[in-house]
Design a protein around this motif. Structure first.
Motif, short mmCIF file in Angstrom:
data_model
loop_
_atom_site.label_atom_id
_atom_site.label_comp_id
_atom_site.label_asym_id
_atom_site.label_seq_id
_atom_site.Cartn_x
_atom_site.Cartn_y
_atom_site.Cartn_z
N ILE A 1 10.52 -5.28 -19.00
CA ILE A 1 10.22 -6.46 -18.19
C ILE A 1 8.89 -6.88 -18.90
O ILE A 1 8.13 -6.08 -18.85
N ALA B 1 15.46 -2.74 -17.51
CA ALA B 1 16.45 -3.60 -16.85
C ALA B 1 17.65 -3.31 -16.98
O ALA B 1 18.26 -2.43 -18.33
N LEU C 1 15.26 -2.76 -23.02
CA LEU C 1 14.81 -3.92 -22.73
C LEU C 1 13.92 -3.73 -21.53
O LEU C 1 14.19 -3.41 -20.25
N PRO D 1 18.68 -12.43 -17.61
CA PRO D 1 17.54 -11.72 -18.55
C PRO D 1 17.45 -12.91 -19.49
O PRO D 1 18.37 -13.87 -19.82
N LEU E 1 12.41 -10.49 -21.02
CA LEU E 1 12.80 -8.80 -21.58
C LEU E 1 12.40 -8.79 -22.82
O LEU E 1 12.88 -9.67 -23.59
#
Length: 355
Positions: free
Chosen positions: A167, A144, A165, A210, A132
């Motif tokens: 992807i 996310a 954050l 993550p 991320l």
């Protein structure tokens, strides 16, 4: 652990450059974009790599070959119909087999080499781990949702973002992802979305963790991000003394200027960071910071900075400074009797602009 690089996209956002060149072959600081992904994987010991291309006659296959010259072993997988990331990954099942694997988008470039992510995943208890990256406007991305240090879902372009954050384009999976992909249906775009497959893992009770990317990262899908990526990579060049052996006449060249074989700087000013390929001639010109010039380029009587000029290009006698431009192979830019005051170009291969 094996790795997959997804490189079958049509690069529509980077046209006209990608009309004749796959996006992963676009140079950033005189290195093909896909090579940055290969370097990250190789540094982590992932050298058995599948590259997904749009067909087996792709120029990517022609240029990279077996990967031996790059220190990796490449297997090519064709995605002739582009039906989404999850579909592209599903085509690699035979290549991956029962091993864990990494998926790397071929048009993203990272400052972070993510060695802890790539080296530690296999010993973790995560079923998947997703890179991320922080973004300034999370309403434009898939964001996310994180709870208790795990990803609980992804929200596409949320009006009220749960985080900043997004992807970033690197995924690590175990073989359970195959069943998850088999369960999902095409989205409204008629594509199999990898985010839906990840949600299947989460719904089944698996841990999806993550990894927050450190430093900058660029989705290099458009001309401006490509030029920005070039700037950021050149910014990291270490100190080097001015290449006086490459200079002739009344030239003024700063440090952090990398000059290839048989290239000459004649009666010109070059301000680094700059990288210049082989057999390139700069005459009576100014080359400003964050510029990459490929092989067999001629710059004469012109000024350029913050730009990428690929192989076999010519820029002659342009009045005013060329800035933040992207010129593909064999492009020619010359002056007519009444030039404009400023210029910006995004040119495909074999283009010719007379001004």
């Amino acid at each position: 652990m094996k790795a997959i690089i997804l490189a079958a996209g049509m690069g529509t956002r980077l046209r006209p450059v990608t009309l004749t060149m796959p996006k992963p072959l676009v140079p950033v600081a005189n290195k093909r974009l896909i090579e940055y992904a290969l370097d990250v994987l190789k540094d982590a010991g992932l050298t058995d790599i599948g590259v997904v291309v749009n067909d087996m006659d792709s120029p990517i296959r022609e240029q990279l070959g077996t990967g031996e010259d790059l220190g990796v072993e490449i297997t090519y997988i064709a995605q002739e119909e582009r039906n989404g990331l999850a579909h592209a990954i599903s085509l690699c099942k035979d290549f991956v087999g029962d091993s864990n694997f990494c998926v790397f988008l071929g048009d993203v470039i990272f400052q972070d080499h993510m060695q802890s992510l790539l080296k530690n995943f296999e010993s973790s208890d995560y079923e998947a781990q997703i890179a991320l990256g922080e973004v300034p406007d999370p309403t434009r991305f898939g964001i996310a949702v994180i709870e208790d240090d795990l990803i609980k879902g992804v929200v596409e372009k949320p009006k009220d973002p749960p985080s900043n954050l997004a992807i970033a384009g690197i995924y690590l999976f175990r073989p359970s992802i195959w069943d998850a992909i088999a369960k999902i249906k095409p989205s409204w775009r008629n594509e199999l979305e990898i985010t839906d497959a990840i949600q299947e893992l989460i719904t089944a009770g698996h841990k999806v963790a993550p990894y927050v990317v450190e430093g900058w990262w660029i989705d290099a899908g458009k001309p401006d991000p490509i030029v920005t990526a070039n700037q950021l990579v050149l910014e990291s060049l270490p100190y080097s003394i001015p290449p006086e052996d490459k200079c002739e006449g009344n030239s003024d060249v700063s440090h952090r200027v990398i000059v290839g074989e048989n290239s000459k700087i004649i009666d010109s000013v070059v301000r680094g960071p700059v990288i210049i390929g082989d057999n390139t001639i700069i005459r009576n010109s100014y080359i400003g910071p964050y510029t990459s010039l490929g092989d067999d380029v001629v710059i004469e009587g012109s000024e350029i900075e913050y730009s990428i000029v690929m192989n076999n290009c010519e820029i002659r006698n342009i009045s005013g400074r060329i800035d933040r431009s992207l010129l593909a192979h064999n492009a020619r830019v010359t002056r007519t009797e009444q030039p404009p005051q400023s210029h910006r170009f995004v040119l495909a291969e074999n283009s010719y602009v007379e001004m």
